[in-house]
Motif scaffolding. Structure first.
Motif, PDB file in Angstrom:
ATOM      1  N   PRO A   1       0.818  -1.218   0.000  1.00 36.84           N
ATOM      2  CA  PRO A   1       0.000   0.000   0.000  1.00 36.84           C
ATOM      3  C   PRO A   1       0.850   1.265   0.000  1.00 36.84           C
ATOM      4  O   PRO A   1       1.945   1.301   0.571  1.00 36.84           O
ATOM      5  CB  PRO A   1      -0.798  -0.103   1.304  1.00 36.84           C
ATOM      6  N   GLU A   2       0.338   2.298  -0.614  1.00 36.97           N
ATOM      7  CA  GLU A   2       1.011   3.591  -0.616  1.00 36.97           C
ATOM      8  C   GLU A   2       1.196   4.111   0.803  1.00 36.97           C
ATOM      9  O   GLU A   2       2.188   4.785   1.111  1.00 36.97           O
ATOM     10  CB  GLU A   2       0.211   4.592  -1.444  1.00 36.97           C
ATOM     11  N   SER A   3       0.238   3.770   1.675  1.00 32.63           N
ATOM     12  CA  SER A   3       0.333   4.222   3.064  1.00 32.63           C
ATOM     13  C   SER A   3       1.550   3.641   3.762  1.00 32.63           C
ATOM     14  O   SER A   3       2.129   4.263   4.659  1.00 32.63           O
ATOM     15  CB  SER A   3      -0.943   3.831   3.833  1.00 32.63           C
ATOM     16  N   VAL A   4       1.961   2.437   3.361  1.00 32.47           N
ATOM     17  CA  VAL A   4       3.170   1.822   3.912  1.00 32.47           C
ATOM     18  C   VAL A   4       4.409   2.461   3.279  1.00 32.47           C
ATOM     19  O   VAL A   4       5.366   2.834   3.960  1.00 32.47           O
ATOM     20  CB  VAL A   4       3.172   0.301   3.666  1.00 32.47           C
ATOM     21  N   ALA A   5       4.378   2.617   1.967  1.00 31.38           N
ATOM     22  CA  ALA A   5       5.525   3.185   1.258  1.00 31.38           C
ATOM     23  C   ALA A   5       5.821   4.614   1.704  1.00 31.38           C
ATOM     24  O   ALA A   5       6.978   5.043   1.689  1.00 31.38           O
ATOM     25  CB  ALA A   5       5.272   3.152  -0.246  1.00 31.38           C
ATOM     26  N   SER A   6       4.797   5.348   2.109  1.00 34.31           N
ATOM     27  CA  SER A   6       5.000   6.745   2.492  1.00 34.31           C
ATOM     28  C   SER A   6       5.847   6.875   3.759  1.00 34.31           C
ATOM     29  O   SER A   6       6.379   7.951   4.044  1.00 34.31           O
ATOM     30  CB  SER A   6       3.648   7.437   2.703  1.00 34.31           C
ATOM     31  N   ALA A   7       5.963   5.780   4.522  1.00 33.01           N
ATOM     32  CA  ALA A   7       6.783   5.805   5.735  1.00 33.01           C
ATOM     33  C   ALA A   7       8.200   5.308   5.469  1.00 33.01           C
ATOM     34  O   ALA A   7       8.992   5.174   6.400  1.00 33.01           O
ATOM     35  CB  ALA A   7       6.131   4.962   6.826  1.00 33.01           C
ATOM     36  N   THR A   8       8.513   5.040   4.213  1.00 28.01           N
ATOM     37  CA  THR A   8       9.852   4.589   3.828  1.00 28.01           C
ATOM     38  C   THR A   8      10.492   5.627   2.917  1.00 28.01           C
ATOM     39  O   THR A   8       9.916   6.012   1.903  1.00 28.01           O
ATOM     40  CB  THR A   8       9.791   3.231   3.108  1.00 28.01           C
ATOM     41  N   HIS A   9      11.683   6.069   3.284  1.00 26.35           N
ATOM     42  CA  HIS A   9      12.400   7.088   2.513  1.00 26.35           C
ATOM     43  C   HIS A   9      13.595   6.431   1.827  1.00 26.35           C
ATOM     44  O   HIS A   9      14.283   5.594   2.416  1.00 26.35           O
ATOM     45  CB  HIS A   9      12.865   8.216   3.431  1.00 26.35           C
TER      46      HIS A   9
END
Length: 446
Positions: A185-193
């Motif tokens: 999910p994008e919501s998970v990816a948004s917490a990864t830089h």
């Protein structure tokens, strides 16, 4: 159709003709498993061969062919396939029990072996895979720091954990961007830089920018998915310092690189990460993972504590894996490591000399006992660059190697040497390589 296209097509046709039993097994498997197996990377056209048995340096398929195995289950079989002694160790433990809801002495022994070698791992806990080890290391970092985010390197592969299934195969248009892999999910990816692998200044800048909200920076010292790529000189030290300056914990992924030195490659590089994740070779051929770090950090997983981070798993530290792991790790002596690395360095240099002599646009990279071929006259500096290179010559080499009784990784030509490989095995590998390169040179010169 080019000459290379025709060669690959003919090699696939010949593979199908040579392997009717594997083809039948594949058709049977398709009825119950998508793609016919449970590991995406094992598929190749028109179908993979199916293994009947394996021992030492060789695989034997259902159709009676023998292959010198230089994949070695993607680096996990550092001693090759089980010899009589390894089989005895596993069988003796199996006779005493395979799994139970209580710890076993071999778990202590393997923990002692690991912590005595990898000095940054003062305490360690076991999991069933490298993916699980990464999952728990990140979770521990979040528990310890109270921060939600994670920083990773573009193209870095750290298993199936969703927090790191970002910017592995899928890359941004012209700069690192947190692009989730399929199903994440994008919501998970948004917490990864995501930081670049080949630009120290930009990587340090991004660590500084995202460090205040990031629990951990996870990095491979040698990037496996990119093809055994080494970072620029000073890269690991620079991003580690940038992480420390923001209170971000550094997780060093040594799942593949433990083989390079008695204490892992961190010993060679002089690195002291906050947490280290291990897997593959420490299981002696059975499923395994481990994460560890300072006594202070690992105390947060101690069930005797007040704010314990729960780590569970029905088969964590199962006795079979622990017994096999103790045996495998003890066999990996400094002398064995030195020989493995020397063999790999010599083979890499020889392959590059052969490619230069033949005028083939191929170059072998990697480090020590792990090799991987790339197309071009220079090694790529990042997965982003590696992904732009054609894989056609490597695909042809994969099938040419199989015809000559050598098994490498499909379309990647990975060679992970094992202690089971004698001088005679290495000569066999050189002969198959020379013959395969000769055929490829003839086709590519047309």
């Amino acid at each position: 159709m080019t000459g290379l296209d025709k060669l690959i097509a003919d090699l696939k046709t010949a593979h199908a003709a040579r392997n009717p039993r594997s083809e039948a097994a594949f058709e049977r498997a398709l009825a119950v498993m998508p793609g016919g197996n449970s590991r995406t990377q094992l598929y190749f056209e028109p179908f993979p061969f199916y293994v009947d048995r394996a021992e030492g340096a060789y695989l034997h398929d259902l159709d009676g062919h023998r292959y010198l195995d230089v994949v070695n289950n993607y680096t996990s079989l550092i001693h090759g396939h089980p010899d009589a002694e390894t089989v005895r160790v596993i069988a003796e433990q199996a006779a005493r029990g395979t799994a139970h809801a209580a710890p076993s002495p071999s778990e202590i022994e393997l923990a002692e072996e690991i912590t005595s070698r990898v000095t940054s791992m003062e305490k360690v806990r076991f999991t069933n895979s490298g993916s699980e080890a990464v999952l728990y290391a990140i979770r521990l970092a979040r528990h310890a720091t109270g921060r939600p985010d994670v920083i990773k390197v573009e193209g870095g592969y750290h298993g199936g954990n969703e927090s790191v299934q970002v910017s592995v195969k899928r890359l941004g248009a012209d700069q690192p961007a947190a692009l989730p892999e399929e199903g994440v999910p994008e919501s998970v990816a948004s917490a990864t830089h995501v930081i670049p692998f080949d630009d120290i200044d930009e990587a340090v800048r991004l660590v500084g920018e995202h460090g205040a909200t990031s629990a951990a920076l996870i990095v491979e010292p040698i990037q496996g998915f990119g093809g055994g790529l080494r970072p620029p000189e000073g890269y690991l030290e620079a991003i580690s310092k940038a992480a420390a300056d923001t209170g971000t914990l550094v997780i060093l992924d040594e799942i593949q690189t433990l083989r390079y030195a008695y204490g892992g490659i961190q010993q060679t590089l002089g690195l002291t990460p906050d947490l280290t994740v291990l897997g593959k070779l420490i299981g002696g051929g059975l499923p395994v993972g481990a994460f560890g770090g300072s006594e202070e950090l690992m105390a947060m997983t101690d069930p005797r504590g007040n704010q314990v981070m729960t780590q569970s798993g029905t088969f964590n530290a199962n006795p079979l894996t622990m017994a096999a792991g103790v045996h495998a790790v003890r066999k990996l002596t400094p002398k064995a490591i030195e020989r493995l690395n020397a063999n790999g360095d010599e083979l890499r240099a020889w392959i590059n000399e052969e490619c230069a002599r033949l005028g083939l646009p191929l170059i072998a990279g990697g480090y020590g006992s792990l090799l991987q071929l790339h197309v071009g006259s220079d090694l790529p500096t990042s997965y982003r660059q590696a992904k732009t290179l054609t894989t056609q010559p490597l695909t042809a080499l994969f099938y040419l190697f199989m015809e000559r009784g050598v098994f490498t990784a499909p379309s990647r030509v990975i060679m992970a040497l094992s202690t089971a490989m004698s001088d005679a095995h290495l000569d066999e590998l050189r002969q198959a390589t020379a013959s395969s390169l000769d055929v490829l040179s003839e086709v590519m010169s047309i």
